[in-house]
Design an enzyme around this catalytic site. Structure first.
Site, PDB file in Angstrom:
ATOM      1  N   ARG A   1      25.290 -31.012   7.362  1.00 35.53           N
ATOM      2  CA  ARG A   1      25.009 -29.590   6.832  1.00 35.53           C
ATOM      3  C   ARG A   1      26.425 -29.532   6.034  1.00 35.53           C
ATOM      4  O   ARG A   1      27.463 -29.593   6.867  1.00 35.53           O
ATOM      5  CB  ARG A   1      24.659 -28.567   7.542  1.00 35.53           C
ATOM      6  CG  ARG A   1      23.469 -28.601   8.090  1.00 35.53           C
ATOM      7  CD  ARG A   1      22.881 -27.387   8.513  1.00 35.53           C
ATOM      8  NE  ARG A   1      21.683 -27.563   9.514  1.00 35.53           N
ATOM      9  CZ  ARG A   1      21.651 -27.500  10.594  1.00 35.53           C
ATOM     10  NH1 ARG A   1      22.715 -27.050  11.463  1.00 35.53           N
ATOM     11  NH2 ARG A   1      20.411 -27.516  11.416  1.00 35.53           N
TER      12      ARG A   1
ATOM     13  N   ARG B   1      16.302 -46.958  28.188  1.00 38.97           N
ATOM     14  CA  ARG B   1      17.513 -46.468  28.744  1.00 38.97           C
ATOM     15  C   ARG B   1      17.229 -45.612  29.706  1.00 38.97           C
ATOM     16  O   ARG B   1      16.061 -44.803  29.841  1.00 38.97           O
ATOM     17  CB  ARG B   1      18.394 -46.257  27.921  1.00 38.97           C
ATOM     18  CG  ARG B   1      18.876 -46.947  26.605  1.00 38.97           C
ATOM     19  CD  ARG B   1      19.853 -47.768  27.225  1.00 38.97           C
ATOM     20  NE  ARG B   1      21.122 -47.276  27.657  1.00 38.97           N
ATOM     21  CZ  ARG B   1      22.013 -48.086  28.227  1.00 38.97           C
ATOM     22  NH1 ARG B   1      21.929 -49.224  28.475  1.00 38.97           N
ATOM     23  NH2 ARG B   1      23.079 -47.490  28.389  1.00 38.97           N
TER      24      ARG B   1
ATOM     25  N   ARG C   1      27.612 -36.689  28.593  1.00 36.98           N
ATOM     26  CA  ARG C   1      27.412 -35.455  28.270  1.00 36.98           C
ATOM     27  C   ARG C   1      27.460 -34.532  29.638  1.00 36.98           C
ATOM     28  O   ARG C   1      27.268 -35.170  30.621  1.00 36.98           O
ATOM     29  CB  ARG C   1      26.530 -34.745  27.363  1.00 36.98           C
ATOM     30  CG  ARG C   1      25.045 -35.004  27.793  1.00 36.98           C
ATOM     31  CD  ARG C   1      24.178 -34.776  26.857  1.00 36.98           C
ATOM     32  NE  ARG C   1      22.687 -35.497  26.936  1.00 36.98           N
ATOM     33  CZ  ARG C   1      21.752 -35.474  26.108  1.00 36.98           C
ATOM     34  NH1 ARG C   1      22.136 -35.166  24.898  1.00 36.98           N
ATOM     35  NH2 ARG C   1      20.738 -35.939  26.269  1.00 36.98           N
TER      36      ARG C   1
ATOM     37  N   GLU D   1      26.102 -36.475  32.890  1.00 35.21           N
ATOM     38  CA  GLU D   1      24.946 -37.493  32.587  1.00 35.21           C
ATOM     39  C   GLU D   1      25.536 -38.814  31.941  1.00 35.21           C
ATOM     40  O   GLU D   1      26.293 -39.010  31.266  1.00 35.21           O
ATOM     41  CB  GLU D   1      24.347 -36.811  31.227  1.00 35.21           C
ATOM     42  CG  GLU D   1      23.009 -37.483  31.047  1.00 35.21           C
ATOM     43  CD  GLU D   1      22.144 -36.922  29.774  1.00 35.21           C
ATOM     44  OE1 GLU D   1      22.173 -35.497  30.172  1.00 35.21           O
ATOM     45  OE2 GLU D   1      21.627 -37.430  29.032  1.00 35.21           O
TER      46      GLU D   1
ATOM     47  N   TYR E   1      10.029 -42.738  20.823  1.00 35.45           N
ATOM     48  CA  TYR E   1      11.195 -41.872  21.061  1.00 35.45           C
ATOM     49  C   TYR E   1      10.751 -40.546  20.592  1.00 35.45           C
ATOM     50  O   TYR E   1      11.027 -40.001  19.668  1.00 35.45           O
ATOM     51  CB  TYR E   1      12.483 -42.271  20.336  1.00 35.45           C
ATOM     52  CG  TYR E   1      13.627 -41.647  20.634  1.00 35.45           C
ATOM     53  CD1 TYR E   1      13.808 -40.487  21.507  1.00 35.45           C
ATOM     54  CD2 TYR E   1      14.771 -41.873  20.054  1.00 35.45           C
ATOM     55  CE1 TYR E   1      14.832 -39.781  21.832  1.00 35.45           C
ATOM     56  CE2 TYR E   1      15.976 -41.315  20.125  1.00 35.45           C
ATOM     57  CZ  TYR E   1      16.123 -40.239  21.117  1.00 35.45           C
ATOM     58  OH  TYR E   1      17.478 -39.551  21.384  1.00 35.45           O
TER      59      TYR E   1
ATOM     60  N   ASP F   1       9.725 -36.462  20.796  1.00 36.90           N
ATOM     61  CA  ASP F   1      10.313 -35.273  21.201  1.00 36.90           C
ATOM     62  C   ASP F   1       9.180 -34.513  21.738  1.00 36.90           C
ATOM     63  O   ASP F   1       7.958 -34.908  21.491  1.00 36.90           O
ATOM     64  CB  ASP F   1      11.146 -34.302  19.990  1.00 36.90           C
ATOM     65  CG  ASP F   1      12.394 -34.934  19.709  1.00 36.90           C
ATOM     66  OD1 ASP F   1      12.902 -35.361  20.524  1.00 36.90           O
ATOM     67  OD2 ASP F   1      12.749 -34.557  18.466  1.00 36.90           O
TER      68      ASP F   1
HETATM   69  N1  UDP Z   1      24.754 -38.834  18.557  1.00 33.56           N
HETATM   70  C1  UDP Z   1      26.092 -39.173  18.257  1.00 33.56           C
HETATM   71  N2  UDP Z   1      26.942 -38.071  18.881  1.00 33.56           N
HETATM   72  C2  UDP Z   1      26.563 -36.799  19.369  1.00 33.56           C
HETATM   73  C3  UDP Z   1      25.332 -36.554  19.557  1.00 33.56           C
HETATM   74  C4  UDP Z   1      24.357 -37.509  19.272  1.00 33.56           C
HETATM   75  O1  UDP Z   1      26.590 -40.011  17.884  1.00 33.56           O
HETATM   76  O2  UDP Z   1      27.492 -36.122  19.620  1.00 33.56           O
HETATM   77  C5  UDP Z   1      23.898 -39.898  18.270  1.00 33.56           C
HETATM   78  C6  UDP Z   1      23.559 -40.720  19.294  1.00 33.56           C
HETATM   79  O3  UDP Z   1      23.260 -41.846  18.521  1.00 33.56           O
HETATM   80  C7  UDP Z   1      22.240 -40.362  19.653  1.00 33.56           C
HETATM   81  C8  UDP Z   1      21.678 -39.982  18.565  1.00 33.56           C
HETATM   82  O4  UDP Z   1      22.645 -39.156  17.698  1.00 33.56           O
HETATM   83  O5  UDP Z   1      21.635 -41.559  20.290  1.00 33.56           O
HETATM   84  C9  UDP Z   1      20.491 -38.579  18.672  1.00 33.56           C
HETATM   85  O6  UDP Z   1      20.983 -37.680  19.634  1.00 33.56           O
HETATM   86  P1  UDP Z   1      20.201 -36.807  20.343  1.00 33.56           P
HETATM   87  O7  UDP Z   1      21.030 -35.628  20.770  1.00 33.56           O
HETATM   88  O8  UDP Z   1      18.920 -36.184  19.405  1.00 33.56           O
HETATM   89  O9  UDP Z   1      19.527 -37.395  21.707  1.00 33.56           O
HETATM   90  P2  UDP Z   1      18.827 -36.768  22.714  1.00 33.56           P
HETATM   91  O10 UDP Z   1      19.270 -35.368  22.930  1.00 33.56           O
HETATM   92  O11 UDP Z   1      17.504 -37.013  22.541  1.00 33.56           O
HETATM   93  O12 UDP Z   1      19.272 -37.578  23.926  1.00 33.56           O
END
Ligand code: UDP
Length: 419
Positions: free
Chosen positions: A202, A285, A316, A352, A400, A402
């Site tokens: 954005r 995974r 994270r 995590e 995958y 949501d």
């Molecule tokens: N991603 C990234 N950096 C971040 C967060 C996400 O590169 O700080 C990328 C990463 O490839 C991830 C994808 O964006 O697999 C989708 O992230 P999302 O947060 O949607 O994943 P979820 O919360 O479903 O684990």
């Protein structure tokens, strides 16, 4: 004899059962774990609703889905705005003007776009068959415009190329490469580009992670919401369906997949496990959480902090109380008052860790690369041979999904099946 045997008490199974009962069908839900909710299961610990299988933030653009799920829970005004920590440098996510200004000192969208274009032109020139001098503008504006056309038309073949083309090399290196490598256990060059398309880019100062009209966390936790969906439908916990099916086969039960209990089955477990991995195992995974309870009020100031470098072993840290604006609850679900909260401050954090799934682990994410997608298609052909079993949900459809997409999918399936 039930009309439907529902395998798995997650969102898909619970909603299918709810819809079937509404149509006068009888259902029995069986669940391998000792609780309902699947991976959205939450539990109250130290007065905090803990997302036991990782953070779930409900978000959707689908009015039908939103109004449906709102029957079962009131949602708070939580808006996901994760923060990235790259070796101690803090950036806002998703990629927006706050990220760009911190990264490059730029102030306007125009400056940010110029920075991204410059990096994209340099990084993708060779792949798009353009000379470095044309791409850098050394050969004049006409050559540059030609080069830009080619680079813009270049089709990214993997996540790395997709990311660089969207957002340039600095952000790719600091905020994407390390994190994605850890999450998927594969280099970005071997991952499909669609994974990164989930993330918005954005050119406004807006840290809202999702482009969603509706967003929030169910007040009282996800488990209470699923309880409400299930209502009076019978649930048997701690039942391993695949083991039961083996027994039924050995006992010569006709249609062993129904366990002799129902006319039809809704199966929400892994599709490859249903067929005893006969074509080989699909890859997933998995995620491991290291939980810590701290006697402090506030650990990281945000629900989600991503550690985006490759060296930090976890992906994270989730601080669960921030999903509910640090409100803690009493055992009876009433809000804890401020004095009681401050007299004995607590917070719960989950580090995590991402890992390749192996038998015995919980599968979390399907790995939708070409090889796994091709194998899934073969399992789907096998599934067509057992028409009395509906395969649904993230594991049953190897998708995958949501939460909102799960709801949309199960409502559609229920409509086809029950009308
Ligand atoms: N991603 C990234 N950096 C971040 C967060 C996400 O590169 O700080 C990328 C990463 O490839 C991830 C994808 O964006 O697999 C989708 O992230 P999302 O947060 O949607 O994943 P979820 O919360 O479903 O684990």
């Amino acid at each position: 004899m039930y009309d439907y045997l529902i395998v798995g008490a997650g969102l898909y199974g619970a909603i299918f059962a709810h819809e079937a009962e509404k149509k006068g069908k009888s259902c029995l839900i069986i669940e391998k774990r000792n609780h309902i909710g699947g991976n959205i299961y939450s539990a109250l610990e130290e007065g905090i609703n803990v997302h036991k299988y990782g953070a779930h933030i409900f978000h959707t653009n689908d009015r039908k889905v939103w109004s449906y799920i709102s029957e079962f829970a009131e949602f708070n005004r939580y808006t996901n705005s994760p923060v990235a920590n790259y070796h101690g440098e803090i950036y806002n996510l998703p990629f927006n003007m706050n990220t760009f200004s911190k990264m490059w000192g730029v102030k306007t969208p125009e400056e940010a776009k110029a920075k991204i274009e410059e990096q994209k032109m340099t990084a993708l020139a060779e792949l798009a068959g353009v000379s470095a001098d044309d791409a850098s503008g050394k050969n004049g504006p006409e050559a540059y415009a030609e080069a830009k056309k080619k680079i813009d038309a270049f089709e990214p073949k993997n996540l790395e190329e997709q990311a660089i083309s969207l957002i340039g090399t600095d952000i790719y290196e600091k905020l994407i490469n390390g994190y994605t490598g850890k999450q998927w256990g594969r280099p970005c060059t071997e991952l499909p580009s669609f994974i990164i398309k989930r993330l918005p880019v954005r050119f406004i100062y807006d840290n809202n992670y999702f482009n969603a009209l509706f967003q929030g966390i169910p007040v009282g936790g996800y488990t209470a919401m699923v309880e409400k969906i299930i209502g009076d439908i019978p649930v048997k916990l701690g039942v391993d369906y695949l083991e039961e099916m083996k027994k039924a086969k050995a006992d010569g039960v006709e249609h062993p997949e129904t366990l002799g209990l129902a006319k039809k089955v809704v199966y929400t477990g892994p599709i490859d496990a249903f067929f005893d991995y006969q074509l080989g195992a699909l890859q997933y995974r998995s995620v491991r959480f290291e939980s810590e309870t701290l006697n402090i009020d506030n650990y990281q100031g945000n629900a989600v902090v991503n550690y985006t470098d490759a060296e930090t072993p976890f992906t994270r840290i989730i601080e669960h109380k921030h999903f509910e604006f640090a409100q803690r609850y009493n055992e009876d679900g009433t809000p804890m008052d401020a004095a009681a909260d401050q007299a004995d401050p607590k917070t719960i954090i989950y580090r995590e860790y991402s890992a390749e799934w192996k038998p015995g682990d919980e599968p979390y994410y399907p790995v939708n690369d070409d090889a796994n997608t091709a194998l899934y298609e073969k399992y789907k052909d096998l599934a067509a041979g057992v028409p009395n079993v509906i395969f649904g949900g993230r594991l049953g459809e190897y998708k995958y999904y949501d939460m909102d997409a799960v709801i949309a999918a199960v409502l559609k399936k229920a409509e086809e099946e029950l009308n």
